[in-house]
Design a protein around this motif. Structure first.
Motif, PDB file in Angstrom:
ATOM      1  N   ASN A 115      -4.154 -14.687  -7.254  1.00  0.00           N
ATOM      2  CA  ASN A 115      -3.831 -14.922  -5.850  1.00  0.00           C
ATOM      3  C   ASN A 115      -2.860 -13.844  -5.395  1.00  0.00           C
ATOM      4  O   ASN A 115      -1.937 -13.490  -6.129  1.00  0.00           O
ATOM      5  CB  ASN A 115      -3.176 -16.293  -5.682  1.00  0.00           C
ATOM      6  CG  ASN A 115      -4.037 -17.419  -6.205  1.00  0.00           C
ATOM      7  OD1 ASN A 115      -5.079 -17.742  -5.640  1.00  0.00           O
ATOM      8  ND2 ASN A 115      -3.613 -18.035  -7.305  1.00  0.00           N
ATOM      9  N   TYR A 116      -3.075 -13.340  -4.191  1.00  0.00           N
ATOM     10  CA  TYR A 116      -2.235 -12.281  -3.649  1.00  0.00           C
ATOM     11  C   TYR A 116      -1.792 -12.636  -2.230  1.00  0.00           C
ATOM     12  O   TYR A 116      -2.576 -13.191  -1.446  1.00  0.00           O
ATOM     13  CB  TYR A 116      -2.985 -10.945  -3.591  1.00  0.00           C
ATOM     14  CG  TYR A 116      -3.418 -10.422  -4.937  1.00  0.00           C
ATOM     15  CD1 TYR A 116      -4.669 -10.732  -5.456  1.00  0.00           C
ATOM     16  CD2 TYR A 116      -2.565  -9.618  -5.689  1.00  0.00           C
ATOM     17  CE1 TYR A 116      -5.062 -10.258  -6.692  1.00  0.00           C
ATOM     18  CE2 TYR A 116      -2.947  -9.134  -6.920  1.00  0.00           C
ATOM     19  CZ  TYR A 116      -4.193  -9.461  -7.416  1.00  0.00           C
ATOM     20  OH  TYR A 116      -4.577  -8.997  -8.647  1.00  0.00           O
ATOM     21  N   THR A 117      -0.568 -12.266  -1.896  1.00  0.00           N
ATOM     22  CA  THR A 117      -0.169 -12.389  -0.510  1.00  0.00           C
ATOM     23  C   THR A 117      -0.916 -11.326   0.294  1.00  0.00           C
ATOM     24  O   THR A 117      -1.277 -10.260  -0.227  1.00  0.00           O
ATOM     25  CB  THR A 117       1.363 -12.223  -0.371  1.00  0.00           C
ATOM     26  OG1 THR A 117       1.760 -12.600   0.935  1.00  0.00           O
ATOM     27  CG2 THR A 117       1.791 -10.795  -0.647  1.00  0.00           C
ATOM     28  N   ASP A 118      -1.174 -11.622   1.556  1.00  0.00           N
ATOM     29  CA  ASP A 118      -2.057 -10.751   2.349  1.00  0.00           C
ATOM     30  C   ASP A 118      -1.590  -9.301   2.400  1.00  0.00           C
ATOM     31  O   ASP A 118      -2.408  -8.370   2.398  1.00  0.00           O
ATOM     32  CB  ASP A 118      -2.172 -11.301   3.773  1.00  0.00           C
ATOM     33  CG  ASP A 118      -3.033 -12.553   3.846  1.00  0.00           C
ATOM     34  OD1 ASP A 118      -2.964 -13.256   4.871  1.00  0.00           O
ATOM     35  OD2 ASP A 118      -3.762 -12.832   2.871  1.00  0.00           O
ATOM     36  N   SER A 119      -0.289  -9.090   2.444  1.00  0.00           N
ATOM     37  CA  SER A 119       0.223  -7.741   2.647  1.00  0.00           C
ATOM     38  C   SER A 119      -0.013  -6.805   1.462  1.00  0.00           C
ATOM     39  O   SER A 119       0.120  -5.588   1.608  1.00  0.00           O
ATOM     40  CB  SER A 119       1.719  -7.795   2.967  1.00  0.00           C
ATOM     41  OG  SER A 119       2.438  -8.338   1.880  1.00  0.00           O
ATOM     42  N   VAL A 120      -0.381  -7.346   0.303  1.00  0.00           N
ATOM     43  CA  VAL A 120      -0.578  -6.489  -0.872  1.00  0.00           C
ATOM     44  C   VAL A 120      -2.029  -6.484  -1.355  1.00  0.00           C
ATOM     45  O   VAL A 120      -2.351  -5.760  -2.298  1.00  0.00           O
ATOM     46  CB  VAL A 120       0.346  -6.897  -2.039  1.00  0.00           C
ATOM     47  CG1 VAL A 120       1.798  -6.972  -1.584  1.00  0.00           C
ATOM     48  CG2 VAL A 120      -0.096  -8.209  -2.681  1.00  0.00           C
ATOM     49  N   LYS A 121      -2.887  -7.260  -0.720  1.00  0.00           N
ATOM     50  CA  LYS A 121      -4.287  -7.317  -1.143  1.00  0.00           C
ATOM     51  C   LYS A 121      -4.920  -5.924  -1.074  1.00  0.00           C
ATOM     52  O   LYS A 121      -4.778  -5.213  -0.091  1.00  0.00           O
ATOM     53  CB  LYS A 121      -5.064  -8.296  -0.266  1.00  0.00           C
ATOM     54  CG  LYS A 121      -4.771  -9.757  -0.572  1.00  0.00           C
ATOM     55  CD  LYS A 121      -5.574 -10.679   0.332  1.00  0.00           C
ATOM     56  CE  LYS A 121      -5.273 -12.138   0.005  1.00  0.00           C
ATOM     57  NZ  LYS A 121      -5.984 -13.080   0.908  1.00  0.00           N
ATOM     58  N   GLY A 122      -5.625  -5.577  -2.130  1.00  0.00           N
ATOM     59  CA  GLY A 122      -6.266  -4.269  -2.195  1.00  0.00           C
ATOM     60  C   GLY A 122      -5.358  -3.161  -2.699  1.00  0.00           C
ATOM     61  O   GLY A 122      -5.827  -2.048  -2.968  1.00  0.00           O
ATOM     62  N   ARG A 123      -4.068  -3.437  -2.838  1.00  0.00           N
ATOM     63  CA  ARG A 123      -3.118  -2.421  -3.306  1.00  0.00           C
ATOM     64  C   ARG A 123      -2.471  -2.797  -4.633  1.00  0.00           C
ATOM     65  O   ARG A 123      -2.194  -1.914  -5.449  1.00  0.00           O
ATOM     66  CB  ARG A 123      -2.027  -2.193  -2.250  1.00  0.00           C
ATOM     67  CG  ARG A 123      -2.546  -1.737  -0.904  1.00  0.00           C
ATOM     68  CD  ARG A 123      -1.411  -1.324   0.029  1.00  0.00           C
ATOM     69  NE  ARG A 123      -0.507  -2.429   0.349  1.00  0.00           N
ATOM     70  CZ  ARG A 123       0.794  -2.432   0.068  1.00  0.00           C
ATOM     71  NH1 ARG A 123       1.351  -1.384  -0.525  1.00  0.00           N
ATOM     72  NH2 ARG A 123       1.553  -3.466   0.396  1.00  0.00           N
ATOM     73  N   PHE A 124      -2.193  -4.075  -4.839  1.00  0.00           N
ATOM     74  CA  PHE A 124      -1.537  -4.535  -6.053  1.00  0.00           C
ATOM     75  C   PHE A 124      -2.553  -5.274  -6.932  1.00  0.00           C
ATOM     76  O   PHE A 124      -3.460  -5.935  -6.418  1.00  0.00           O
ATOM     77  CB  PHE A 124      -0.397  -5.505  -5.731  1.00  0.00           C
ATOM     78  CG  PHE A 124       0.792  -4.880  -5.047  1.00  0.00           C
ATOM     79  CD1 PHE A 124       0.768  -3.573  -4.581  1.00  0.00           C
ATOM     80  CD2 PHE A 124       1.954  -5.623  -4.876  1.00  0.00           C
ATOM     81  CE1 PHE A 124       1.865  -3.017  -3.945  1.00  0.00           C
ATOM     82  CE2 PHE A 124       3.060  -5.078  -4.253  1.00  0.00           C
ATOM     83  CZ  PHE A 124       3.008  -3.784  -3.784  1.00  0.00           C
ATOM     84  N   THR A 125      -2.368  -5.160  -8.242  1.00  0.00           N
ATOM     85  CA  THR A 125      -3.227  -5.873  -9.191  1.00  0.00           C
ATOM     86  C   THR A 125      -2.366  -6.565 -10.230  1.00  0.00           C
ATOM     87  O   THR A 125      -1.551  -5.918 -10.900  1.00  0.00           O
ATOM     88  CB  THR A 125      -4.200  -4.915  -9.890  1.00  0.00           C
ATOM     89  OG1 THR A 125      -4.979  -4.232  -8.913  1.00  0.00           O
ATOM     90  CG2 THR A 125      -5.129  -5.697 -10.818  1.00  0.00           C
ATOM     91  N   ASN A 126      -2.569  -7.861 -10.358  1.00  0.00           N
ATOM     92  CA  ASN A 126      -1.833  -8.688 -11.313  1.00  0.00           C
ATOM     93  C   ASN A 126      -2.708  -8.917 -12.545  1.00  0.00           C
ATOM     94  O   ASN A 126      -3.900  -9.214 -12.397  1.00  0.00           O
ATOM     95  CB  ASN A 126      -1.481 -10.020 -10.659  1.00  0.00           C
ATOM     96  CG  ASN A 126      -0.307 -10.705 -11.302  1.00  0.00           C
ATOM     97  OD1 ASN A 126       0.715 -10.091 -11.545  1.00  0.00           O
ATOM     98  ND2 ASN A 126      -0.454 -11.985 -11.589  1.00  0.00           N
TER      99      ASN A 126
END
Length: 119
Positions: free
Chosen positions: A58-69
């Motif tokens: 799950n990602y907060t909208d502001s980091v979707k497509g940029r951060f990977t957990n």
């Protein structure tokens, strides 16, 4: 006793990348949800991303497509790849693991690592 140790923060230019790591040590820990929060100056701590026991991320909208957990196979470490960083990503990043140890269920936090995005 469970301890989380973070590493990987630093100063990076806009558009750059960093990789954060968080490893659990100490008592046996059966991990459930593993993830990252961040807190910018004057703001509340917010969830950035997490990965559940089933592997859903799950990602907060502001980091979707940029951060990977992601996590390691033994579920004792969690990682965050930060790409295309923006000045608005500047914050202290904290890892959090929800898990079961000899003391029962608990929320375990890392000490925090500073990420600064600036030219």
């Amino acid at each position: 006793q469970v301890q989380l140790v973070e590493s990987g923060g630093g100063l990076v230019q806009p558009g750059g990348s960093l990789r954060l790591s968080c490893a659990a040590s100490g008592s046996t820990l059966s991990t459930c949800t593993m993830g990252w929060y961040r807190q910018a100056p004057g703001k509340q701590r917010e969830l950035v991303a997490n990965i559940t026991s089933s592997g859903r991320t799950n990602y907060t909208d502001s980091v979707k497509g940029r951060f990977t957990n992601s996590r390691d196979a033994g579920r004792r470490a969690v990682f965050q790849q930060l790409n295309s960083l923006k000045p608005g990503d500047t914050a202290v990043y904290y890892c959090k693991i929800v898990g079961f140890s000899t003391l029962g269920w608990g929320d375990y936090w890392g000490q925090g690592t500073q990420v600064t995005v600036s030219s």
